[in-house]
Design a protein around this motif. Structure first.
Motif, PDB file in Angstrom:
ATOM      1  N   GLN A 248      25.359  32.600 -33.797  1.00  0.00           N
ATOM      2  CA  GLN A 248      25.064  31.208 -34.615  1.00  0.00           C
ATOM      3  C   GLN A 248      25.206  31.915 -36.099  1.00  0.00           C
ATOM      4  OE1 GLN A 248      21.369  29.591 -33.527  1.00  0.00           O
ATOM      5  NE2 GLN A 248      22.417  28.543 -31.704  1.00  0.00           N
ATOM      6  N   GLU A 249      24.643  32.655 -36.328  1.00  0.00           N
ATOM      7  CA  GLU A 249      24.732  33.264 -37.770  1.00  0.00           C
ATOM      8  C   GLU A 249      26.072  33.711 -37.910  1.00  0.00           C
ATOM      9  OE1 GLU A 249      22.322  32.976 -39.971  1.00  0.00           O
ATOM     10  OE2 GLU A 249      21.294  31.901 -38.793  1.00  0.00           O
ATOM     11  N   LEU A 250      26.589  34.452 -37.173  1.00  0.00           N
ATOM     12  CA  LEU A 250      28.046  34.927 -37.403  1.00  0.00           C
ATOM     13  C   LEU A 250      28.963  33.922 -37.660  1.00  0.00           C
ATOM     14  CD1 LEU A 250      29.572  37.785 -37.519  1.00  0.00           C
ATOM     15  CD2 LEU A 250      30.157  37.295 -35.097  1.00  0.00           C
ATOM     16  N   ALA A 251      29.034  32.722 -36.917  1.00  0.00           N
ATOM     17  CA  ALA A 251      29.933  31.727 -37.009  1.00  0.00           C
ATOM     18  C   ALA A 251      29.704  30.866 -38.322  1.00  0.00           C
ATOM     19  CB  ALA A 251      29.621  30.660 -35.985  1.00  0.00           C
ATOM     20  N   GLU A 252      28.340  30.991 -39.060  1.00  0.00           N
ATOM     21  CA  GLU A 252      27.912  30.405 -40.182  1.00  0.00           C
ATOM     22  C   GLU A 252      28.518  31.256 -41.181  1.00  0.00           C
ATOM     23  OE1 GLU A 252      23.469  29.908 -41.868  1.00  0.00           O
ATOM     24  OE2 GLU A 252      24.068  28.250 -40.578  1.00  0.00           O
ATOM     25  N   VAL A 253      28.727  32.369 -41.120  1.00  0.00           N
ATOM     26  CA  VAL A 253      29.145  33.408 -42.234  1.00  0.00           C
ATOM     27  C   VAL A 253      30.662  33.039 -42.458  1.00  0.00           C
ATOM     28  CG1 VAL A 253      29.389  35.931 -43.069  1.00  0.00           C
ATOM     29  CG2 VAL A 253      27.103  35.115 -42.315  1.00  0.00           C
ATOM     30  N   TYR A 254      31.131  33.252 -41.308  1.00  0.00           N
ATOM     31  CA  TYR A 254      32.600  32.897 -41.182  1.00  0.00           C
ATOM     32  C   TYR A 254      33.207  31.672 -41.649  1.00  0.00           C
ATOM     33  CZ  TYR A 254      33.351  37.200 -38.388  1.00  0.00           C
ATOM     34  OH  TYR A 254      33.278  38.730 -37.952  1.00  0.00           O
ATOM     35  N   GLN A 255      32.074  30.523 -41.460  1.00  0.00           N
ATOM     36  CA  GLN A 255      32.673  29.125 -41.932  1.00  0.00           C
ATOM     37  C   GLN A 255      32.495  29.240 -43.311  1.00  0.00           C
ATOM     38  OE1 GLN A 255      30.378  26.120 -40.312  1.00  0.00           O
ATOM     39  NE2 GLN A 255      31.366  24.560 -41.430  1.00  0.00           N
ATOM     40  N   LEU A 256      31.449  30.013 -44.029  1.00  0.00           N
ATOM     41  CA  LEU A 256      31.399  30.104 -45.274  1.00  0.00           C
ATOM     42  C   LEU A 256      32.649  30.819 -45.947  1.00  0.00           C
ATOM     43  CD1 LEU A 256      27.598  30.604 -45.920  1.00  0.00           C
ATOM     44  CD2 LEU A 256      28.837  28.973 -46.771  1.00  0.00           C
ATOM     45  N   PHE A 257      32.802  31.994 -45.346  1.00  0.00           N
ATOM     46  CA  PHE A 257      33.724  32.816 -46.013  1.00  0.00           C
ATOM     47  C   PHE A 257      34.815  33.082 -44.776  1.00  0.00           C
ATOM     48  CE2 PHE A 257      29.726  34.300 -47.926  1.00  0.00           C
ATOM     49  CZ  PHE A 257      30.150  33.756 -49.171  1.00  0.00           C
ATOM     50  N   PRO A 258      35.662  32.387 -44.662  1.00  0.00           N
ATOM     51  CA  PRO A 258      36.874  32.306 -43.668  1.00  0.00           C
ATOM     52  C   PRO A 258      37.640  33.553 -43.815  1.00  0.00           C
ATOM     53  CG  PRO A 258      36.886  30.267 -44.808  1.00  0.00           C
ATOM     54  CD  PRO A 258      35.942  30.788 -45.429  1.00  0.00           C
ATOM     55  N   ARG A 259      37.834  34.088 -44.879  1.00  0.00           N
ATOM     56  CA  ARG A 259      38.464  35.541 -45.066  1.00  0.00           C
ATOM     57  C   ARG A 259      37.818  36.718 -44.418  1.00  0.00           C
ATOM     58  NH1 ARG A 259      40.083  35.395 -51.716  1.00  0.00           N
ATOM     59  NH2 ARG A 259      38.560  33.985 -51.328  1.00  0.00           N
ATOM     60  N   LEU A 260      36.477  36.638 -44.311  1.00  0.00           N
ATOM     61  CA  LEU A 260      35.817  37.792 -43.630  1.00  0.00           C
ATOM     62  C   LEU A 260      36.083  37.639 -42.011  1.00  0.00           C
ATOM     63  CD1 LEU A 260      32.213  37.491 -45.281  1.00  0.00           C
ATOM     64  CD2 LEU A 260      34.184  39.061 -45.760  1.00  0.00           C
ATOM     65  N   LYS A 261      36.394  36.403 -41.601  1.00  0.00           N
ATOM     66  CA  LYS A 261      36.865  36.418 -39.957  1.00  0.00           C
ATOM     67  C   LYS A 261      38.310  36.978 -39.875  1.00  0.00           C
ATOM     68  CE  LYS A 261      37.125  33.243 -36.199  1.00  0.00           C
ATOM     69  NZ  LYS A 261      36.717  31.649 -35.822  1.00  0.00           N
ATOM     70  N   GLU A 262      38.995  36.539 -41.070  1.00  0.00           N
ATOM     71  CA  GLU A 262      40.616  36.990 -40.710  1.00  0.00           C
ATOM     72  C   GLU A 262      40.495  38.595 -40.834  1.00  0.00           C
ATOM     73  OE1 GLU A 262      42.475  35.440 -44.086  1.00  0.00           O
ATOM     74  OE2 GLU A 262      42.135  33.252 -43.489  1.00  0.00           O
ATOM     75  N   ARG A 263      39.570  39.166 -41.594  1.00  0.00           N
ATOM     76  CA  ARG A 263      39.499  40.732 -41.833  1.00  0.00           C
ATOM     77  C   ARG A 263      38.453  41.286 -41.014  1.00  0.00           C
ATOM     78  NH1 ARG A 263      41.821  37.786 -45.578  1.00  0.00           N
ATOM     79  NH2 ARG A 263      43.267  38.741 -47.133  1.00  0.00           N
ATOM     80  N   LYS A 264      37.949  40.757 -40.124  1.00  0.00           N
ATOM     81  CA  LYS A 264      36.643  41.170 -39.299  1.00  0.00           C
ATOM     82  C   LYS A 264      36.924  42.556 -38.757  1.00  0.00           C
ATOM     83  CE  LYS A 264      37.739  38.954 -35.049  1.00  0.00           C
ATOM     84  NZ  LYS A 264      37.273  37.794 -34.053  1.00  0.00           N
ATOM     85  N   SER A 265      38.219  43.116 -38.663  1.00  0.00           N
ATOM     86  CA  SER A 265      38.488  44.327 -38.063  1.00  0.00           C
ATOM     87  C   SER A 265      38.785  45.322 -38.967  1.00  0.00           C
ATOM     88  CB  SER A 265      39.467  44.178 -36.968  1.00  0.00           C
ATOM     89  OG  SER A 265      39.110  43.434 -35.983  1.00  0.00           O
ATOM     90  N   GLN A 266      39.008  45.121 -40.448  1.00  0.00           N
ATOM     91  CA  GLN A 266      39.596  45.929 -41.264  1.00  0.00           C
ATOM     92  C   GLN A 266      38.247  46.876 -41.687  1.00  0.00           C
ATOM     93  OE1 GLN A 266      42.405  42.994 -43.628  1.00  0.00           O
ATOM     94  NE2 GLN A 266      41.690  44.393 -44.694  1.00  0.00           N
ATOM     95  N   PRO A 267      38.261  48.165 -42.368  1.00  0.00           N
ATOM     96  CA  PRO A 267      37.259  48.805 -43.046  1.00  0.00           C
ATOM     97  C   PRO A 267      37.042  47.913 -44.211  1.00  0.00           C
ATOM     98  CG  PRO A 267      38.996  50.371 -42.160  1.00  0.00           C
ATOM     99  CD  PRO A 267      39.526  48.588 -42.103  1.00  0.00           C
ATOM    100  N   ALA A 268      35.799  47.774 -44.684  1.00  0.00           N
ATOM    101  CA  ALA A 268      35.085  47.237 -45.752  1.00  0.00           C
ATOM    102  C   ALA A 268      35.802  47.795 -47.057  1.00  0.00           C
ATOM    103  CB  ALA A 268      33.601  47.243 -45.940  1.00  0.00           C
ATOM    104  N   ALA A 269      36.218  48.934 -47.033  1.00  0.00           N
ATOM    105  CA  ALA A 269      36.613  49.603 -48.072  1.00  0.00           C
ATOM    106  C   ALA A 269      38.166  49.268 -48.578  1.00  0.00           C
ATOM    107  CB  ALA A 269      36.784  51.203 -48.040  1.00  0.00           C
ATOM    108  N   THR A 270      38.621  48.321 -47.642  1.00  0.00           N
ATOM    109  CA  THR A 270      39.988  48.107 -47.777  1.00  0.00           C
ATOM    110  C   THR A 270      40.354  46.744 -48.427  1.00  0.00           C
ATOM    111  OG1 THR A 270      40.599  47.048 -45.631  1.00  0.00           O
ATOM    112  CG2 THR A 270      40.988  49.566 -45.822  1.00  0.00           C
TER     113      THR A 270
ATOM    114  N   VAL B  67      21.614  33.510 -31.229  1.00  0.00           N
ATOM    115  CA  VAL B  67      21.073  33.162 -32.698  1.00  0.00           C
ATOM    116  C   VAL B  67      22.046  33.995 -33.648  1.00  0.00           C
ATOM    117  CG1 VAL B  67      19.425  33.383 -34.709  1.00  0.00           C
ATOM    118  CG2 VAL B  67      18.604  32.458 -32.356  1.00  0.00           C
ATOM    119  N   PHE B  68      22.338  35.308 -32.976  1.00  0.00           N
ATOM    120  CA  PHE B  68      23.359  36.247 -33.912  1.00  0.00           C
ATOM    121  C   PHE B  68      24.661  35.700 -33.962  1.00  0.00           C
ATOM    122  CE2 PHE B  68      26.841  39.298 -33.181  1.00  0.00           C
ATOM    123  CZ  PHE B  68      26.731  39.971 -34.260  1.00  0.00           C
TER     124      PHE B  68
END
Length: 237
Positions: free
Chosen positions: A111-133, A108-109
């Motif tokens: 599935q939810e992660l894939a859903e978020v990445y589909q909604l916001f592709p930029r988050l997938k592109e930046r998944k390894s970046q610190p949020a502050a950047t 389920v986790f």
């Protein structure tokens, strides 16, 4: 889904909410507009279990509100707070993991992660970046994505367009419609009254802790009092 009856909240001697009543049906997008200091954020915090009421009641799916915010998350209520409040020293992925802390099923986790990445592709592109950047818009996407990871039935959004460029505001509001299409009910507090009313099935207008007007979103867009107070001067004959 949500029923608020005669809710009163104080900050010391300041009456933030004064016998406020409202409701939300499952599947709706509902917005709350009003001037700064009207009590809009206090309303969301009260629903999310972050602020205790001195009077009144809140029920969610027929059951009384609990005063612990993590229990509200467990029951399906998630808050995207004003100012985003992402964990800047953690990566995008780690922020999303925190949002799913109640989820024990790894499938389920994912599935939810894939859903978020589909909604916001930029988050997938930046998944390894610190949020502050991340940019302000990307941080807002992350704050929304983090809330979605808890699989909410009701998503509370507190000033999601604050500080964003107009183009990004438009993008974020399109995403709200997509999230609603996934079966999530939305309660939106927003200074951008025109965008909020255009998006919403219904809306409430708040003033000094009270609801002073309610109706369908697009009807309130045409309301002369709402136009004068919150949408700029209307055209005169």
């Amino acid at each position: 889904m949500l029923d608020v009856k005669d809710l009163s909240v104080r900050y010391g001697q300041i009456q933030a909410l004064d016998h406020l009543s409202m409701h939300i049906r499952a599947g709706e997008i509902v917005s709350v507009i009003g001037a700064n200091g009207a009590g809009k954020s206090t309303l969301l915090k009260s629903i999310a279990g972050l602020r205790l009421a001195m009077a009144g009641r809140i029920t969610f799916e027929g059951k009384a509100l609990v005063s612990k915010s993590f229990e509200m998350v467990r029951r399906g209520v998630a808050l995207v707070p004003e100012g985003r409040r992402v964990f800047g020293n953690l990566t995008v992925y780690e922020n999303l993991v925190i949002g799913s802390y109640l989820q024990k099923d790894k499938q389920v986790f994912q599935q939810e992660l894939a859903e978020v990445y589909q909604l916001f592709p930029r988050l997938k592109e930046r998944k390894s970046q610190p949020a502050a950047t991340l940019s302000g818009g990307e941080q807002q996407m992350l704050a929304i994505g983090r809330a979605i990871m808890s699989r909410p039935k009701l998503l509370l959004l507190d000033e999601p367009s604050l500080g964003l460029a107009p183009k990004l505001v438009g993008e974020i509001f399109v995403k709200f419609k997509e999230i609603n299409g996934l079966g999530v009910t939305l309660l939106l507090v927003e200074q951008n009254a025109r965008q909020a009313l255009a998006l919403s099935d219904r809306a409430y207008v708040m003033q000094t802790g009270r609801i002073i007007k309610e109706g369908k979103g697009r009807e309130l867009l045409q309301d002369p009092e709402v136009q004068d107070a919150y949408l700029g001067a209307r055209k005169r004959d």
